[in-house]
Design a protein around this motif. Structure first.
Motif, short mmCIF file in Angstrom:
data_model
loop_
_atom_site.label_atom_id
_atom_site.label_comp_id
_atom_site.label_asym_id
_atom_site.label_seq_id
_atom_site.Cartn_x
_atom_site.Cartn_y
_atom_site.Cartn_z
N THR A 12 0.83 -1.20 0.00
CA THR A 12 0.00 0.00 0.00
C THR A 12 0.87 1.25 0.00
O THR A 12 0.59 2.22 -0.71
CB THR A 12 -0.94 0.00 1.22
N LEU A 13 1.95 1.23 0.79
CA LEU A 13 2.86 2.37 0.83
C LEU A 13 3.53 2.58 -0.53
O LEU A 13 3.65 3.70 -1.01
CB LEU A 13 3.92 2.18 1.92
N LEU A 14 3.95 1.50 -1.14
CA LEU A 14 4.59 1.60 -2.45
C LEU A 14 3.63 2.20 -3.48
O LEU A 14 4.02 3.06 -4.28
CB LEU A 14 5.07 0.22 -2.90
N LYS A 15 2.38 1.77 -3.46
CA LYS A 15 1.39 2.33 -4.38
C LYS A 15 1.16 3.81 -4.10
O LYS A 15 1.01 4.61 -5.03
CB LYS A 15 0.08 1.56 -4.28
N ALA A 16 1.11 4.18 -2.81
CA ALA A 16 0.88 5.58 -2.45
C ALA A 16 2.04 6.46 -2.88
O ALA A 16 1.84 7.57 -3.38
CB ALA A 16 0.66 5.70 -0.94
N SER B 241 2.07 6.81 -6.73
CA SER B 241 0.89 7.45 -7.32
C SER B 241 1.07 8.94 -7.48
O SER B 241 0.40 9.55 -8.30
CB SER B 241 -0.36 7.17 -6.48
N GLY B 242 1.96 9.53 -6.70
CA GLY B 242 2.17 10.97 -6.79
C GLY B 242 1.22 11.77 -5.91
O GLY B 242 1.28 12.99 -5.88
N ASP B 243 0.33 11.12 -5.18
CA ASP B 243 -0.62 11.80 -4.30
C ASP B 243 -0.06 11.76 -2.88
O ASP B 243 -0.08 10.73 -2.22
CB ASP B 243 -1.98 11.12 -4.37
N ALA B 244 0.44 12.89 -2.42
CA ALA B 244 1.09 12.94 -1.10
C ALA B 244 0.11 12.70 0.04
O ALA B 244 0.52 12.29 1.12
CB ALA B 244 1.78 14.29 -0.92
N ALA B 245 -1.16 12.92 -0.18
CA ALA B 245 -2.15 12.73 0.89
C ALA B 245 -2.28 11.27 1.30
O ALA B 245 -2.66 10.97 2.43
CB ALA B 245 -3.51 13.27 0.45
N ASN B 246 -1.95 10.34 0.40
CA ASN B 246 -2.07 8.92 0.73
C ASN B 246 -0.81 8.35 1.37
O ASN B 246 -0.84 7.24 1.88
CB ASN B 246 -2.38 8.12 -0.54
N VAL B 247 0.28 9.10 1.35
CA VAL B 247 1.55 8.58 1.85
C VAL B 247 1.56 8.50 3.38
O VAL B 247 1.98 7.49 3.95
CB VAL B 247 2.73 9.43 1.34
N VAL B 248 1.08 9.54 4.05
CA VAL B 248 1.14 9.57 5.52
C VAL B 248 0.32 8.43 6.13
O VAL B 248 0.82 7.72 7.00
CB VAL B 248 0.69 10.95 6.06
N PRO B 249 -0.92 8.18 5.70
CA PRO B 249 -1.64 7.03 6.26
C PRO B 249 -0.96 5.70 5.94
O PRO B 249 -0.97 4.78 6.76
CB PRO B 249 -3.02 7.09 5.62
N ALA B 250 -0.33 5.61 4.77
CA ALA B 250 0.35 4.36 4.41
C ALA B 250 1.57 4.14 5.29
O ALA B 250 1.85 3.02 5.72
CB ALA B 250 0.73 4.38 2.94
N VAL B 251 2.32 5.21 5.57
CA VAL B 251 3.49 5.09 6.46
C VAL B 251 3.04 4.71 7.86
O VAL B 251 3.66 3.86 8.52
CB VAL B 251 4.29 6.41 6.48
N THR B 252 1.95 5.30 8.32
CA THR B 252 1.41 4.96 9.64
C THR B 252 1.02 3.49 9.69
O THR B 252 1.30 2.80 10.67
CB THR B 252 0.18 5.84 9.96
N GLY B 253 0.41 2.98 8.63
CA GLY B 253 0.05 1.57 8.57
C GLY B 253 1.26 0.66 8.60
O GLY B 253 1.27 -0.37 9.27
#
Length: 115
Positions: A45-49, A52-64
């Motif tokens: 999920t983190l790799l996809k985030a 994808s170029g969408d920074a908003a999805n990176v923080v939740p993925a890192v938290t996960g």
């Protein structure tokens, strides 16, 4: 004298479910395997985030990923038949700032001394 032949090894009992052969009796829960699968899924999920170029999805993925790393370590250390680690008692993670502060202005290079 010749040794007697060994009997064939017994096969695991199988049953059919939806036309597919499955084990009739499942073994104990695989805590470490489940934790590793959750960690691998969160890394995917983190790799996809990130890609994808969408920074908003990176923080939740890192938290996960971080949550699942802690879960995997706990499952590895305590996985002797104990239930999956529950991290609900931990304090919440700190919130990141909503906006990134502006970067400082470029600094002029220092003059080079004359020789």
């Amino acid at each position: 004298p010749a040794l007697p032949a060994l009997p064939p090894a017994p096969a695991l009992p199988l049953s059919l479910k939806d036309g597919k052969a499955v084990k009739a009796a499942e073994g104990p829960l695989d805590i470490k395997g489940d934790a590793l699968a959750a960690l691998q899924e969160s890394v995917d999920t983190l790799l996809k985030a990130v890609t994808s170029g969408d920074a908003a999805n990176v923080v939740p993925a890192v938290t996960g990923v971080l949550t699942n790393v802690v879960g995997f370590v706990a499952a590895t250390l305590l996985g002797g038949g104990l239930p999956a680690p529950e991290l609900a008692g931990l304090p919440p993670l700190p919130k990141l700032p909503a906006a990134v502060p502006a970067l400082p202005a470029a600094v002029q290079p220092l003059p080079m001394p004359a020789r």
